[in-house]
Write a protein that holds these residues in place. Sequence first.
Motif, PDB file in Angstrom:
ATOM      1  N   TRP A 194      38.080  32.740  32.046  1.00 36.82           N
ATOM      2  CA  TRP A 194      37.493  33.848  31.289  1.00 36.82           C
ATOM      3  C   TRP A 194      38.465  35.004  31.044  1.00 36.82           C
ATOM      4  O   TRP A 194      38.647  35.428  29.917  1.00 36.82           O
ATOM      5  CB  TRP A 194      36.226  34.356  31.989  1.00 36.82           C
ATOM      6  CG  TRP A 194      35.065  33.421  31.832  1.00 36.82           C
ATOM      7  CD1 TRP A 194      35.074  32.228  31.153  1.00 36.82           C
ATOM      8  CD2 TRP A 194      33.751  33.584  32.344  1.00 36.82           C
ATOM      9  NE1 TRP A 194      33.828  31.655  31.226  1.00 36.82           N
ATOM     10  CE2 TRP A 194      32.999  32.465  31.942  1.00 36.82           C
ATOM     11  CE3 TRP A 194      33.132  34.555  33.118  1.00 36.82           C
ATOM     12  CZ2 TRP A 194      31.656  32.304  32.280  1.00 36.82           C
ATOM     13  CZ3 TRP A 194      31.801  34.401  33.456  1.00 36.82           C
ATOM     14  CH2 TRP A 194      31.072  33.285  33.039  1.00 36.82           C
ATOM     15  N   HIS A 195      39.082  35.535  32.125  1.00 35.71           N
ATOM     16  CA  HIS A 195      39.985  36.684  31.919  1.00 35.71           C
ATOM     17  C   HIS A 195      41.287  36.526  32.692  1.00 35.71           C
ATOM     18  O   HIS A 195      41.914  37.502  33.084  1.00 35.71           O
ATOM     19  CB  HIS A 195      39.299  37.995  32.325  1.00 35.71           C
ATOM     20  CG  HIS A 195      37.888  38.101  31.842  1.00 35.71           C
ATOM     21  ND1 HIS A 195      36.806  38.084  32.682  1.00 35.71           N
ATOM     22  CD2 HIS A 195      37.393  38.173  30.586  1.00 35.71           C
ATOM     23  CE1 HIS A 195      35.688  38.163  31.979  1.00 35.71           C
ATOM     24  NE2 HIS A 195      36.017  38.201  30.698  1.00 35.71           N
ATOM     25  N   HIS A 196      41.658  35.251  32.973  1.00 36.26           N
ATOM     26  CA  HIS A 196      42.985  34.900  33.460  1.00 36.26           C
ATOM     27  C   HIS A 196      43.355  35.447  34.844  1.00 36.26           C
ATOM     28  O   HIS A 196      44.535  35.659  35.120  1.00 36.26           O
ATOM     29  CB  HIS A 196      44.048  35.283  32.419  1.00 36.26           C
ATOM     30  CG  HIS A 196      43.939  34.471  31.160  1.00 36.26           C
ATOM     31  ND1 HIS A 196      45.009  34.281  30.308  1.00 36.26           N
ATOM     32  CD2 HIS A 196      42.909  33.798  30.602  1.00 36.26           C
ATOM     33  CE1 HIS A 196      44.616  33.535  29.274  1.00 36.26           C
ATOM     34  NE2 HIS A 196      43.343  33.245  29.431  1.00 36.26           N
ATOM     35  N   ALA A 197      42.367  35.703  35.698  1.00 35.41           N
ATOM     36  CA  ALA A 197      42.704  35.981  37.100  1.00 35.41           C
ATOM     37  C   ALA A 197      43.339  34.729  37.685  1.00 35.41           C
ATOM     38  O   ALA A 197      43.174  33.627  37.147  1.00 35.41           O
ATOM     39  CB  ALA A 197      41.439  36.333  37.888  1.00 35.41           C
ATOM     40  N   CYS A 227      34.774  32.587  40.225  1.00 32.30           N
ATOM     41  CA  CYS A 227      35.731  33.694  40.195  1.00 32.30           C
ATOM     42  C   CYS A 227      35.096  34.975  40.728  1.00 32.30           C
ATOM     43  O   CYS A 227      33.950  35.302  40.400  1.00 32.30           O
ATOM     44  CB  CYS A 227      36.198  33.900  38.753  1.00 32.30           C
ATOM     45  SG  CYS A 227      37.323  35.292  38.558  1.00 32.30           S
ATOM     46  N   CYS A 270      41.588  31.593  36.155  1.00 34.75           N
ATOM     47  CA  CYS A 270      40.209  31.631  35.667  1.00 34.75           C
ATOM     48  C   CYS A 270      40.179  31.544  34.139  1.00 34.75           C
ATOM     49  O   CYS A 270      40.959  32.217  33.459  1.00 34.75           O
ATOM     50  CB  CYS A 270      39.545  32.926  36.138  1.00 34.75           C
ATOM     51  SG  CYS A 270      37.864  33.092  35.525  1.00 34.75           S
ATOM     52  N   HIS A 306      35.792  37.911  39.934  1.00 35.60           N
ATOM     53  CA  HIS A 306      35.715  38.985  38.944  1.00 35.60           C
ATOM     54  C   HIS A 306      34.306  39.006  38.362  1.00 35.60           C
ATOM     55  O   HIS A 306      33.450  39.732  38.842  1.00 35.60           O
ATOM     56  CB  HIS A 306      36.803  38.807  37.878  1.00 35.60           C
ATOM     57  CG  HIS A 306      36.785  39.842  36.791  1.00 35.60           C
ATOM     58  ND1 HIS A 306      36.829  39.513  35.459  1.00 35.60           N
ATOM     59  CD2 HIS A 306      36.701  41.190  36.830  1.00 35.60           C
ATOM     60  CE1 HIS A 306      36.783  40.622  34.728  1.00 35.60           C
ATOM     61  NE2 HIS A 306      36.703  41.659  35.540  1.00 35.60           N
ATOM     62  N   TYR A 307      34.029  38.193  37.343  1.00 32.98           N
ATOM     63  CA  TYR A 307      32.676  38.158  36.782  1.00 32.98           C
ATOM     64  C   TYR A 307      32.011  36.795  36.953  1.00 32.98           C
ATOM     65  O   TYR A 307      31.083  36.465  36.236  1.00 32.98           O
ATOM     66  CB  TYR A 307      32.702  38.452  35.285  1.00 32.98           C
ATOM     67  CG  TYR A 307      32.954  39.875  34.839  1.00 32.98           C
ATOM     68  CD1 TYR A 307      33.005  40.938  35.728  1.00 32.98           C
ATOM     69  CD2 TYR A 307      33.119  40.147  33.489  1.00 32.98           C
ATOM     70  CE1 TYR A 307      33.241  42.222  35.283  1.00 32.98           C
ATOM     71  CE2 TYR A 307      33.353  41.435  33.027  1.00 32.98           C
ATOM     72  CZ  TYR A 307      33.414  42.469  33.943  1.00 32.98           C
ATOM     73  OH  TYR A 307      33.649  43.738  33.494  1.00 32.98           O
ATOM     74  N   GLY A 308      32.554  35.976  37.849  1.00 37.04           N
ATOM     75  CA  GLY A 308      31.884  34.707  38.114  1.00 37.04           C
ATOM     76  C   GLY A 308      32.294  33.552  37.223  1.00 37.04           C
ATOM     77  O   GLY A 308      31.534  32.589  37.059  1.00 37.04           O
ATOM     78  N   GLY A 309      33.469  33.607  36.634  1.00 34.82           N
ATOM     79  CA  GLY A 309      33.943  32.505  35.782  1.00 34.82           C
ATOM     80  C   GLY A 309      34.048  31.208  36.581  1.00 34.82           C
ATOM     81  O   GLY A 309      34.361  31.226  37.778  1.00 34.82           O
ATOM     82  N   PRO A 330      42.335  40.238  36.722  1.00 32.95           N
ATOM     83  CA  PRO A 330      41.363  41.247  37.133  1.00 32.95           C
ATOM     84  C   PRO A 330      40.579  40.939  38.409  1.00 32.95           C
ATOM     85  O   PRO A 330      39.799  41.786  38.822  1.00 32.95           O
ATOM     86  CB  PRO A 330      40.418  41.323  35.939  1.00 32.95           C
ATOM     87  CG  PRO A 330      40.427  39.936  35.372  1.00 32.95           C
ATOM     88  CD  PRO A 330      41.844  39.480  35.539  1.00 32.95           C
TER      89      PRO A 330
HETATM   90  S1  FES Z   1      35.513  36.026  35.429  1.00 30.58           S
HETATM   91 FE1  FES Z   1      37.354  35.269  36.216  1.00 30.58          FE
HETATM   92  S2  FES Z   1      38.827  36.633  35.477  1.00 30.58           S
HETATM   93 FE2  FES Z   1      36.969  37.469  34.774  1.00 30.58          FE
END
Ligand code: FES
Length: 521
Positions: A74-77, A53, A72, A55-58, A90
């Motif tokens: 982790w935070h639903h991107a 991902c 994703c 965002h933060y690499g999920g 995100p």
């Molecule tokens: S790591 Fe994928 S949405 Fe945050």
Amino acid sequence: MGAQQSNPTGPDLATGIPIDDLPDGHMLAGHIGDDAVLLARRGNEFFAIGATCSHYGGPLVEGLMVEDTVRCPWHHACFSLRTGEALHAPALSPVACWAVEHRDGKLFVTAKKEAPAPESRSRAAPTAGMPERIVIIGGGAAGFAAAEKLRHEQYQGSIVMLSNDEAPPVDRPNLSKDYLAGNAPEEWVPLRPESFYADNGIELRLNTNVTAIDARSREVALAGGSKLRYDRLLLATGAEPIRLSIPGAGQQQLLMLRSLADCRAIIERAKTARRVVVLGASFIGLEVAASLRAREIEVHVVAPEKRPMERILGPQVGDFVRALHEEHGVVFHLEDTASSIDGNQIALKSGGALEADLVVAGVGVHPRTELAEQAGLKLDRGVIADAYLETSAPGVFVAGDIARWPDPHSGESIRVEHWVVAERQGQTAALNLLGRREKFVAVPFFWSQHYDVPINYVGHAEKWDDLTIEGDVMARDCLLRYKRNGRVLAVASIYRDVESLKAEVAMERDTDSQSSMATPG
Ligand code: FES
Ligand SMILES: Cc1cc2nc3c(=O)[nH]c(=O)nc-3n(C[C@H](O)[C@H](O)[C@H](O)COP(=O)(O)OP(=O)(O)OC[C@H]3O[C@@H](n4cnc5c(N)ncnc54)[C@H](O)[C@@H]3O)c2cc1C
């Protein structure tokens, strides 16, 4: 939780895998050289995109495939499996995309597809019917996401982003987590490098305070007396920490956390502090407590409630959060408040006192609605928006922490203080600034991180009459459903990411089916 290092595992997808290894509706992780690649199948269509991902690499393979998209864990991107495009914040950047060939019963991932080239837009004239100048008040989550979306949609007019912060848009959630804990490098904090704004023709004016809006003459007034005309306006001024009104609250020992400058001030003071008192067991207060424990500082939390976070997450998660922080050495003083601060002495209502080198207040925020109020916009504990995020003044839109909008899922008019909601509202508002008439229908989502434990929350339940728990909260493996009149309004989870994503999709579909039933014909 930080960006994941790319360490590709699984099969080499260039040499191919048997097609039967990838049943319909499934995903698998493999690699092409050093690139981690996600291979997905929908019927007889096959997709290959970056597996990490943006965002933060999920790890996207642990997320949920929904039609031709992947969400994703982790935070639903959400990303398009067809193009790698980031469809829901995100994540704001796409992941790479490859071609897939199917021959001799095997699947081969072949050439990387070209990302669409960014266009030079800064000097092009806006097309007919488009606003010539869009002004965005606020350089936070919502304002940034709106500006980026406008350019993504090929808007050619002028974009002016006014922010009274000294820093360009930052990854605010990181300020109470890894960055405060000392685990995130400075480069992770800005949402984009400074060059991004000039490269995309976004005129970012920092340290610029907007003092008034004249919705009739379509002008904003800036501190210093100058005025700026707009054709359409986005108000995204966010929220600010509530200031305590106890004796001594103005003292230097008391800090709050909203901006990068606030965070830097806490870090500076934390370098020599031995003991910190956190006033308030809010999400931010407790994340600050966790981050300061990572710096091996003694932390006391003083808060009026019986259990932290009970009002939002219920008693079971409240007890868990308390136990988790106590396990890491935090000392709670619950059902108590500070009555005054004098130097490094904090007097408590209960009669006790605490000594601290630093006090951080995290007692909640209130929406910054002064400009909206002065401009005569309709307010109700926030700025009232319609389903298109337009305020009571035509051409003036609102997004983020200040917006109160008709949420189709709960059926209520709600205002939330969530990063992902602010970004998604900024993106929807951008489309509507261009006249698209898109309703804001995203299911609210937030996450909070305490030590290594993430808590995810989907939906919105201010009150519930039934709470069901699957799994074991104390064992950090649970899904809680908050229901009213038998309907699930929200779902909280710890390490049940796929179920949380499934609950999000179910809420989206539930609302879709209700609105189609309500639509005649
Ligand atoms: S790591 Fe994928 S949405 Fe945050
Ligand atoms: C430390 C911290 C951690 C958080 N962690 C999480 C989390 O883990 N998960 C989550 O879901 N949410 C989290 N949040 C909440 C999230 O950051 C907010 O919901 C989000 O930032 C709201 O975006 P916004 O654009 O509405 O406001 P903001 O991001 O606050 O941006 C508002 C902008 O408006 C500018 N502004 C205000 N008034 C004026 C004016 N008069 N003139 C010019 N500019 C003005 C400000 O300078 C700022 O640039 C966190 C918040 C903080 C402070």
